[in-house]
Design a protein around this motif. Structure first.
Motif, PDB file in Angstrom:
ATOM      1  N   ILE A  10     -12.787  13.407  19.339  1.00  0.00           N
ATOM      2  CA  ILE A  10     -13.353  12.188  19.917  1.00  0.00           C
ATOM      3  C   ILE A  10     -13.360  11.162  18.800  1.00  0.00           C
ATOM      4  O   ILE A  10     -14.003  11.380  17.768  1.00  0.00           O
ATOM      5  CB  ILE A  10     -14.805  12.405  20.410  1.00  0.00           C
ATOM      6  CG1 ILE A  10     -14.918  13.647  21.294  1.00  0.00           C
ATOM      7  CG2 ILE A  10     -15.323  11.149  21.097  1.00  0.00           C
ATOM      8  CD1 ILE A  10     -14.101  13.604  22.544  1.00  0.00           C
ATOM      9  N   LEU A  11     -12.620  10.062  18.972  1.00  0.00           N
ATOM     10  CA  LEU A  11     -12.443   9.104  17.894  1.00  0.00           C
ATOM     11  C   LEU A  11     -12.954   7.717  18.245  1.00  0.00           C
ATOM     12  O   LEU A  11     -12.547   7.129  19.253  1.00  0.00           O
ATOM     13  CB  LEU A  11     -10.957   8.962  17.532  1.00  0.00           C
ATOM     14  CG  LEU A  11     -10.180  10.223  17.195  1.00  0.00           C
ATOM     15  CD1 LEU A  11      -8.732   9.860  16.857  1.00  0.00           C
ATOM     16  CD2 LEU A  11     -10.826  10.992  16.064  1.00  0.00           C
ATOM     17  N   ASP A  12     -13.807   7.185  17.380  1.00  0.00           N
ATOM     18  CA  ASP A  12     -14.124   5.765  17.405  1.00  0.00           C
ATOM     19  C   ASP A  12     -12.957   5.077  16.698  1.00  0.00           C
ATOM     20  O   ASP A  12     -12.432   5.608  15.721  1.00  0.00           O
ATOM     21  CB  ASP A  12     -15.441   5.513  16.673  1.00  0.00           C
ATOM     22  CG  ASP A  12     -15.926   4.077  16.775  1.00  0.00           C
ATOM     23  OD1 ASP A  12     -15.357   3.296  17.561  1.00  0.00           O
ATOM     24  OD2 ASP A  12     -16.878   3.739  16.056  1.00  0.00           O
ATOM     25  N   ILE A  13     -12.540   3.931  17.164  1.00  0.00           N
ATOM     26  CA  ILE A  13     -11.364   3.267  16.580  1.00  0.00           C
ATOM     27  C   ILE A  13     -11.689   2.576  15.264  1.00  0.00           C
ATOM     28  O   ILE A  13     -10.912   2.635  14.318  1.00  0.00           O
ATOM     29  CB  ILE A  13     -10.761   2.267  17.589  1.00  0.00           C
ATOM     30  CG1 ILE A  13     -10.165   3.040  18.755  1.00  0.00           C
ATOM     31  CG2 ILE A  13      -9.703   1.394  16.917  1.00  0.00           C
ATOM     32  CD1 ILE A  13      -9.680   2.170  19.893  1.00  0.00           C
ATOM     33  N   ASP A  14     -12.843   1.934  15.192  1.00  0.00           N
ATOM     34  CA  ASP A  14     -13.215   1.152  14.010  1.00  0.00           C
ATOM     35  C   ASP A  14     -14.335   1.862  13.258  1.00  0.00           C
ATOM     36  O   ASP A  14     -15.460   1.943  13.742  1.00  0.00           O
ATOM     37  CB  ASP A  14     -13.672  -0.243  14.449  1.00  0.00           C
ATOM     38  CG  ASP A  14     -13.976  -1.168  13.293  1.00  0.00           C
ATOM     39  OD1 ASP A  14     -14.442  -0.693  12.242  1.00  0.00           O
ATOM     40  OD2 ASP A  14     -13.772  -2.377  13.450  1.00  0.00           O
ATOM     41  N   LEU A  15     -14.018   2.376  12.087  1.00  0.00           N
ATOM     42  CA  LEU A  15     -14.998   3.064  11.255  1.00  0.00           C
ATOM     43  C   LEU A  15     -15.410   2.119  10.135  1.00  0.00           C
ATOM     44  O   LEU A  15     -14.821   2.108   9.071  1.00  0.00           O
ATOM     45  CB  LEU A  15     -14.413   4.356  10.687  1.00  0.00           C
ATOM     46  CG  LEU A  15     -13.917   5.368  11.722  1.00  0.00           C
ATOM     47  CD1 LEU A  15     -13.210   6.526  11.044  1.00  0.00           C
ATOM     48  CD2 LEU A  15     -15.066   5.852  12.588  1.00  0.00           C
ATOM     49  N   ARG A  16     -16.386   1.282  10.436  1.00  0.00           N
ATOM     50  CA  ARG A  16     -16.881   0.276   9.490  1.00  0.00           C
ATOM     51  C   ARG A  16     -15.741  -0.563   8.896  1.00  0.00           C
ATOM     52  O   ARG A  16     -15.632  -0.736   7.697  1.00  0.00           O
ATOM     53  CB  ARG A  16     -17.696   0.924   8.376  1.00  0.00           C
ATOM     54  CG  ARG A  16     -18.879   1.697   8.894  1.00  0.00           C
ATOM     55  CD  ARG A  16     -20.021   1.751   7.920  1.00  0.00           C
ATOM     56  NE  ARG A  16     -21.052   2.688   8.298  1.00  0.00           N
ATOM     57  CZ  ARG A  16     -21.909   2.539   9.297  1.00  0.00           C
ATOM     58  NH1 ARG A  16     -21.870   1.495  10.059  1.00  0.00           N
ATOM     59  NH2 ARG A  16     -22.827   3.455   9.558  1.00  0.00           N
ATOM     60  N   GLY A  17     -14.895  -1.064   9.784  1.00  0.00           N
ATOM     61  CA  GLY A  17     -13.808  -1.945   9.378  1.00  0.00           C
ATOM     62  C   GLY A  17     -12.509  -1.247   9.007  1.00  0.00           C
ATOM     63  O   GLY A  17     -11.522  -1.890   8.695  1.00  0.00           O
ATOM     64  N   VAL A  18     -12.487   0.082   9.066  1.00  0.00           N
ATOM     65  CA  VAL A  18     -11.281   0.851   8.745  1.00  0.00           C
ATOM     66  C   VAL A  18     -10.764   1.489  10.036  1.00  0.00           C
ATOM     67  O   VAL A  18     -11.507   2.148  10.755  1.00  0.00           O
ATOM     68  CB  VAL A  18     -11.579   1.941   7.690  1.00  0.00           C
ATOM     69  CG1 VAL A  18     -10.337   2.776   7.423  1.00  0.00           C
ATOM     70  CG2 VAL A  18     -12.091   1.301   6.406  1.00  0.00           C
ATOM     71  N   SER A  19      -9.487   1.299  10.305  1.00  0.00           N
ATOM     72  CA  SER A  19      -8.871   1.846  11.517  1.00  0.00           C
ATOM     73  C   SER A  19      -8.751   3.367  11.446  1.00  0.00           C
ATOM     74  O   SER A  19      -8.363   3.929  10.421  1.00  0.00           O
ATOM     75  CB  SER A  19      -7.481   1.243  11.702  1.00  0.00           C
ATOM     76  OG  SER A  19      -6.791   1.937  12.718  1.00  0.00           O
ATOM     77  N   VAL A  20      -9.032   4.026  12.545  1.00  0.00           N
ATOM     78  CA  VAL A  20      -8.913   5.474  12.642  1.00  0.00           C
ATOM     79  C   VAL A  20      -7.468   5.903  12.926  1.00  0.00           C
ATOM     80  O   VAL A  20      -7.154   7.088  12.931  1.00  0.00           O
ATOM     81  CB  VAL A  20      -9.877   6.020  13.733  1.00  0.00           C
ATOM     82  CG1 VAL A  20      -9.306   5.786  15.136  1.00  0.00           C
ATOM     83  CG2 VAL A  20     -10.187   7.490  13.512  1.00  0.00           C
ATOM     84  N   PHE A  21      -6.565   4.956  13.127  1.00  0.00           N
ATOM     85  CA  PHE A  21      -5.201   5.291  13.542  1.00  0.00           C
ATOM     86  C   PHE A  21      -4.447   6.230  12.609  1.00  0.00           C
ATOM     87  O   PHE A  21      -3.713   7.098  13.090  1.00  0.00           O
ATOM     88  CB  PHE A  21      -4.386   4.032  13.825  1.00  0.00           C
ATOM     89  CG  PHE A  21      -4.893   3.270  15.038  1.00  0.00           C
ATOM     90  CD1 PHE A  21      -5.466   3.918  16.119  1.00  0.00           C
ATOM     91  CD2 PHE A  21      -4.797   1.904  15.081  1.00  0.00           C
ATOM     92  CE1 PHE A  21      -5.933   3.222  17.221  1.00  0.00           C
ATOM     93  CE2 PHE A  21      -5.253   1.183  16.180  1.00  0.00           C
ATOM     94  CZ  PHE A  21      -5.825   1.851  17.250  1.00  0.00           C
ATOM     95  N   PRO A  22      -4.572   6.134  11.278  1.00  0.00           N
ATOM     96  CA  PRO A  22      -3.882   7.125  10.441  1.00  0.00           C
ATOM     97  C   PRO A  22      -4.330   8.559  10.747  1.00  0.00           C
ATOM     98  O   PRO A  22      -3.516   9.487  10.762  1.00  0.00           O
ATOM     99  CB  PRO A  22      -4.251   6.722   9.005  1.00  0.00           C
ATOM    100  CG  PRO A  22      -4.548   5.262   9.104  1.00  0.00           C
ATOM    101  CD  PRO A  22      -5.195   5.082  10.457  1.00  0.00           C
ATOM    102  N   PHE A  23      -5.608   8.733  11.017  1.00  0.00           N
ATOM    103  CA  PHE A  23      -6.105  10.062  11.378  1.00  0.00           C
ATOM    104  C   PHE A  23      -5.595  10.464  12.759  1.00  0.00           C
ATOM    105  O   PHE A  23      -5.189  11.608  12.971  1.00  0.00           O
ATOM    106  CB  PHE A  23      -7.635  10.091  11.326  1.00  0.00           C
ATOM    107  CG  PHE A  23      -8.202  11.444  11.611  1.00  0.00           C
ATOM    108  CD1 PHE A  23      -7.952  12.506  10.755  1.00  0.00           C
ATOM    109  CD2 PHE A  23      -8.981  11.669  12.728  1.00  0.00           C
ATOM    110  CE1 PHE A  23      -8.464  13.772  11.010  1.00  0.00           C
ATOM    111  CE2 PHE A  23      -9.499  12.924  12.993  1.00  0.00           C
ATOM    112  CZ  PHE A  23      -9.242  13.975  12.141  1.00  0.00           C
ATOM    113  N   ALA A  24      -5.605   9.532  13.698  1.00  0.00           N
ATOM    114  CA  ALA A  24      -5.095   9.821  15.044  1.00  0.00           C
ATOM    115  C   ALA A  24      -3.634  10.254  14.990  1.00  0.00           C
ATOM    116  O   ALA A  24      -3.227  11.188  15.684  1.00  0.00           O
ATOM    117  CB  ALA A  24      -5.256   8.595  15.944  1.00  0.00           C
TER     118      ALA A  24
END
Length: 129
Positions: free
Chosen positions: A62-76
């Motif tokens: 379960i992923l939030d997209i914005d982690l305090r201004g950092v994109s989760v996309f590399p992890f996704a």
């Protein structure tokens, strides 16, 4: 399609929670724990997400997209490479962009009900490879 009349539809599944808002993260942990899953995390940063993923097996994330201004996309993208299903649970991002970039991911915009989240995860895990 989850019947929640006392059943625990995610029994034995491992759900990784990546969320930077701790109240939401702990609610997600409770939600999936109540559904029978082993809730892993929460990871509040990209670095924590990668570290947690490397040490714990994961069936779905379960992923939030914005982690305090950092994109989760590399992890996704790392999850996609390992065929780990993803549910984006966020108030950020447009549906079209997510669907194009991650066509197999489920999207559950915030705020979402517990039932909606459990149903999305359950349907992803029931989908044959």
């Amino acid at each position: 399609m989850s019947e929640q009349d006392g059943q625990r539809p995610l029994m034995g599944k491992k759900v990784l929670i990546v969320e930077d808002e701790m109240l939401i993260a702990f609610d997600l942990m409770d939600t999936f724990g109540d559904a029978g899953a082993a809730a892993i995390g929460p990871a509040g940063t990209l670095e924590q997400a990668f570290a947690t993923f490397e040490k714990d097996e994961t069936d779905v994330a379960i992923l939030d997209i914005d982690l305090r201004g950092v994109s989760v996309f590399p992890f996704a993208e790392a999850l996609v490479e390992r065929n780990i299903p993803i549910v984006f649970h966020s108030g950020h991002g447009t549906l079209e962009n997510l669907e194009m970039r991650f066509p197999d991911a489920a999207i559950c915009p915030k705020p979402a009900s517990r039932e909606e989240l459990i149903d999305k995860v359950t349907s992803l895990l029931e989908t044959p490879d």
